[in-house]
Write an enzyme that holds these catalytic residues in place. Sequence first.
Site, mmCIF file in Angstrom:
data_model
loop_
_atom_site.group_PDB
_atom_site.id
_atom_site.type_symbol
_atom_site.label_atom_id
_atom_site.label_comp_id
_atom_site.label_asym_id
_atom_site.label_seq_id
_atom_site.Cartn_x
_atom_site.Cartn_y
_atom_site.Cartn_z
ATOM 1 N N GLY A 196 -17.306 25.371 21.763
ATOM 2 C CA GLY A 196 -16.513 25.996 20.716
ATOM 3 C C GLY A 196 -16.867 27.447 20.485
ATOM 4 C CG LEU A 222 -12.812 23.469 22.506
ATOM 5 C CD1 LEU A 222 -11.834 24.508 23.049
ATOM 6 C CD2 LEU A 222 -13.085 23.701 21.018
ATOM 7 C CG ASP A 223 -15.116 25.055 25.241
ATOM 8 O OD1 ASP A 223 -14.290 25.675 25.936
ATOM 9 O OD2 ASP A 223 -15.512 25.475 24.137
ATOM 10 C CD GLU A 224 -15.871 17.302 25.210
ATOM 11 O OE1 GLU A 224 -15.356 16.257 25.668
ATOM 12 O OE2 GLU A 224 -16.371 17.377 24.070
#
Length: 279
Positions: A196, A222-224
């Site tokens: 994040g 998100l960001d995974e």
Amino acid sequence: MNELTILISCTDQVGLVTNITRVLAAHQLNIIAMREFVDEANEAFFTRIACTGELTEPAKLKNQLLENLPGAAEVNLIGQAEKQIAVLVTKEYHCLAEILIKNQFRTLGADVKCVIGNYESLREFTEKLGIPYFYVSHADKDKSQFENEIKTIINQFGVDYLVLAKFMRILSVDFVKDYSGKIINIHHSFLPAFIGANPYRQAFERGVKIIGATAHFVTDNLDEGPIITQHTTHIDHNFGVKEMVRAGKEIEKKVLLDALELIFEDRVFVTGNKTIVFK
């Protein structure tokens, strides 16, 4: 003599390499490099093959390969065509600069068709290098309208990949779905740590001794998304947030360019939420 890259993924079984090479030989294709990986836990086989030769019947080759592979196999035949990309940015210039300089000197391995920014900050630099710059404001419209305007621009150019070069906006599920497997992001932390916003401040407050950056495919989470490349650098108690940001930007540039090189050379397989990278 033409060059051809072949990417194959399928269930693992005895004799796969023999079956594949026999089909290629029948088409008078000369193998100049071949890398394989077996995921034993999932009984899956992956290979990247670089060939030379005059391929006159690509559809026939693909069908014959599929006939000699276990069910649910995937075969991609990739010629020498240069990848086409669009770059999305906000205000930070360091990743964009690396991409555009390499593009200018034809060492990127792809062709930058356009840059899209949600601020005007990077227009002058972009246009000095002869690349079209499109400004799409996020401030005066809802997310759907904002993203639809971006899609309209992207779809004019028929790009292969979207590169988020410090594009500090979270994309919707629908947008990601429309370009599934085609969006590459640079995140300024060593994921899965500090997901994040403000990861350098998170790292500072946690007192870490290593910071890093991660290039990954974008998914709904998100960001995974599947990680392509990562790098780190050591820091100590002398580093405040500003010093971390300065050091991190150098890593971000390297990580993103390394990831793009691997993707443009067709060296990356995505399997589930992981990648297999044949360097």
